[in-house]
Scaffold this motif. Structure first.
Motif, PDB file in Angstrom:
ATOM      1  N   HIS A  82       0.809  -1.222   0.000  1.00  0.00           N
ATOM      2  CA  HIS A  82       0.000   0.000   0.000  1.00  0.00           C
ATOM      3  C   HIS A  82       0.842   1.272   0.000  1.00  0.00           C
ATOM      4  O   HIS A  82       0.288   2.368  -0.123  1.00  0.00           O
ATOM      5  CB  HIS A  82      -0.941  -0.004   1.202  1.00  0.00           C
ATOM      6  N   ALA A  83       2.149   1.135   0.130  1.00  0.00           N
ATOM      7  CA  ALA A  83       3.013   2.316   0.086  1.00  0.00           C
ATOM      8  C   ALA A  83       3.174   2.844  -1.337  1.00  0.00           C
ATOM      9  O   ALA A  83       3.593   3.982  -1.541  1.00  0.00           O
ATOM     10  CB  ALA A  83       4.382   1.983   0.672  1.00  0.00           C
TER      11      ALA A  83
ATOM     12  N   ASP B 278       2.333   4.116  -5.270  1.00  0.00           N
ATOM     13  CA  ASP B 278       1.407   5.066  -5.881  1.00  0.00           C
ATOM     14  C   ASP B 278       0.792   4.528  -7.163  1.00  0.00           C
ATOM     15  O   ASP B 278      -0.058   5.187  -7.764  1.00  0.00           O
ATOM     16  CB  ASP B 278       2.124   6.391  -6.183  1.00  0.00           C
ATOM     17  N   GLY B 279       1.216   3.354  -7.586  1.00  0.00           N
ATOM     18  CA  GLY B 279       0.666   2.779  -8.802  1.00  0.00           C
ATOM     19  C   GLY B 279       1.113   1.347  -8.982  1.00  0.00           C
ATOM     20  O   GLY B 279       2.060   0.879  -8.335  1.00  0.00           O
ATOM     21  N   ALA B 280       0.432   0.636  -9.890  1.00  0.00           N
ATOM     22  CA  ALA B 280       0.732  -0.777 -10.120  1.00  0.00           C
ATOM     23  C   ALA B 280       2.122  -0.986 -10.694  1.00  0.00           C
ATOM     24  O   ALA B 280       2.713  -2.060 -10.545  1.00  0.00           O
ATOM     25  CB  ALA B 280      -0.316  -1.375 -11.057  1.00  0.00           C
ATOM     26  N   ASP B 281       2.670   0.033 -11.360  1.00  0.00           N
ATOM     27  CA  ASP B 281       3.965  -0.116 -12.014  1.00  0.00           C
ATOM     28  C   ASP B 281       5.143   0.052 -11.055  1.00  0.00           C
ATOM     29  O   ASP B 281       6.292  -0.164 -11.447  1.00  0.00           O
ATOM     30  CB  ASP B 281       4.097   0.893 -13.157  1.00  0.00           C
ATOM     31  N   GLU B 282       4.876   0.425  -9.801  1.00  0.00           N
ATOM     32  CA  GLU B 282       5.961   0.615  -8.844  1.00  0.00           C
ATOM     33  C   GLU B 282       6.342  -0.715  -8.200  1.00  0.00           C
ATOM     34  O   GLU B 282       5.473  -1.506  -7.837  1.00  0.00           O
ATOM     35  CB  GLU B 282       5.555   1.608  -7.755  1.00  0.00           C
ATOM     36  N   PRO B 283       7.630  -0.960  -8.030  1.00  0.00           N
ATOM     37  CA  PRO B 283       8.053  -2.200  -7.361  1.00  0.00           C
ATOM     38  C   PRO B 283       7.754  -2.148  -5.867  1.00  0.00           C
ATOM     39  O   PRO B 283       7.610  -1.072  -5.282  1.00  0.00           O
ATOM     40  CB  PRO B 283       9.564  -2.242  -7.622  1.00  0.00           C
ATOM     41  N   ILE B 284       7.643  -3.306  -5.261  1.00  0.00           N
ATOM     42  CA  ILE B 284       7.430  -3.406  -3.820  1.00  0.00           C
ATOM     43  C   ILE B 284       8.800  -3.505  -3.167  1.00  0.00           C
ATOM     44  O   ILE B 284       9.493  -4.522  -3.288  1.00  0.00           O
ATOM     45  CB  ILE B 284       6.554  -4.626  -3.488  1.00  0.00           C
ATOM     46  N   VAL B 285       9.205  -2.422  -2.503  1.00  0.00           N
ATOM     47  CA  VAL B 285      10.558  -2.314  -1.952  1.00  0.00           C
ATOM     48  C   VAL B 285      10.465  -2.133  -0.441  1.00  0.00           C
ATOM     49  O   VAL B 285       9.712  -1.281   0.048  1.00  0.00           O
ATOM     50  CB  VAL B 285      11.317  -1.127  -2.577  1.00  0.00           C
ATOM     51  N   ASP B 286      11.231  -2.924   0.282  1.00  0.00           N
ATOM     52  CA  ASP B 286      11.193  -2.879   1.747  1.00  0.00           C
ATOM     53  C   ASP B 286      12.175  -1.838   2.266  1.00  0.00           C
ATOM     54  O   ASP B 286      13.388  -2.071   2.328  1.00  0.00           O
ATOM     55  CB  ASP B 286      11.521  -4.254   2.324  1.00  0.00           C
TER      56      ASP B 286
ATOM     57  N   ARG C 164       7.561   1.367   4.771  1.00  0.00           N
ATOM     58  CA  ARG C 164       6.796   0.749   5.859  1.00  0.00           C
ATOM     59  C   ARG C 164       5.913   1.781   6.554  1.00  0.00           C
ATOM     60  O   ARG C 164       4.742   1.524   6.839  1.00  0.00           O
ATOM     61  CB  ARG C 164       7.743   0.104   6.875  1.00  0.00           C
ATOM     62  N   VAL C 165       6.477   2.942   6.819  1.00  0.00           N
ATOM     63  CA  VAL C 165       5.716   3.995   7.500  1.00  0.00           C
ATOM     64  C   VAL C 165       4.602   4.518   6.601  1.00  0.00           C
ATOM     65  O   VAL C 165       3.453   4.681   7.036  1.00  0.00           O
ATOM     66  CB  VAL C 165       6.649   5.138   7.940  1.00  0.00           C
ATOM     67  N   ARG C 166       4.923   4.776   5.333  1.00  0.00           N
ATOM     68  CA  ARG C 166       3.906   5.277   4.405  1.00  0.00           C
ATOM     69  C   ARG C 166       2.778   4.256   4.243  1.00  0.00           C
ATOM     70  O   ARG C 166       1.594   4.614   4.245  1.00  0.00           O
ATOM     71  CB  ARG C 166       4.525   5.581   3.046  1.00  0.00           C
ATOM     72  N   GLY C 167       3.147   2.991   4.114  1.00  0.00           N
ATOM     73  CA  GLY C 167       2.133   1.955   3.972  1.00  0.00           C
ATOM     74  C   GLY C 167       1.245   1.854   5.196  1.00  0.00           C
ATOM     75  O   GLY C 167       0.029   1.647   5.083  1.00  0.00           O
ATOM     76  N   TRP C 168       1.827   1.996   6.375  1.00  0.00           N
ATOM     77  CA  TRP C 168       1.041   1.968   7.604  1.00  0.00           C
ATOM     78  C   TRP C 168       0.056   3.130   7.651  1.00  0.00           C
ATOM     79  O   TRP C 168      -1.121   2.956   7.989  1.00  0.00           O
ATOM     80  CB  TRP C 168       1.951   2.011   8.824  1.00  0.00           C
TER      81      TRP C 168
END
Length: 206
Positions: A76-77, A79-87, A92-96
């Motif tokens: 959920h962090a 902004d779009g489907a084309d962005e990779p999921i990066v830890d 983490r804070v933005r997703g929360w």
């Protein structure tokens, strides 16, 4: 569980743990398809108020339990489907913070939905299409001012009643709720421990 669940008597002095706890029962409140109830307990020795749902405080950063598997926050962090999921800590804070808006408002005003057709087209751009990533579907877009909405919700860590409880549940029997709140406010406590979000919140009845 059936056979192990008992109803609390209205008089808290009648229970085996009366020396340690006082309690006040709210409910049950009829919801049509079910009922809502809440029990507030006062631990007399530590002057701690224990509640389940009625009082919350939203932390700036995610609760530690969510970091056991931070993937949903990272999802959920973006902004779009084309962005990779990066830890990262920032993600983490933005997703929360965005997840908190989902939890309290279901469909926040700072969230725009993407059409089903566009969401399908965006799958081709998704770097991850696993089942965990919902096969690349990301059907929403956050507005530029989403963080301001989170800050308003959080209110610098203030305690509050969740909007869904205010608008859909507690307003169904306001007299019962007020009587319960007055009873809880008569107790001598110095901290509140809710079951959700932040806990051990310094607070008094006044």
């Amino acid at each position: 569980p059936w056979g192990r669940t008992s109803l609390l008597p209205e008089d808290s002095s009648q229970v085996p743990f009366a020396d340690q706890f006082d309690y006040a029962v709210l409910g049950s409140i009829e919801l049509g398809l079910g009922k809502f109830a809440e029990v507030a307990l006062l631990d007399k020795r530590s002057q701690t108020l224990l509640v389940t749902d009625t009082i919350v405080s939203v932390p700036e950063k995610p609760p530690e339990i969510l970091l056991i598997d931070p993937y949903p926050l990272l999802f959920h962090a973006r902004d779009g489907a084309d962005e990779p999921i990066v830890d990262t800590e920032v993600n983490r804070v933005r997703g929360w913070q965005r997840t908190a808006l989902f939890l309290f408002y279901f469909r926040p005003q700072v969230l725009e939905t993407v059409s089903f057709f566009q969401a399908l087209l965006n799958i081709a751009k998704a770097p991850e299409r696993s089942r965990k990533a919902f096969f690349g579907i990301f059907p929403f877009r956050w507005k530029y001012n989403w963080y301001q909405s989170f800050e308003v919700l959080r209110g610098n860590g203030r305690i509050f009643v969740a909007p869904i409880l205010q608008m859909l549940i507690l307003n169904r029997d306001p007299q019962k709720v007020i009587a319960w709140a007055n009873q809880v406010a008569s107790w001598n406590f110095v901290r509140i421990v809710p079951c959700h979000f932040d806990n051990e919140i310094a607070a008094t009845p006044t």
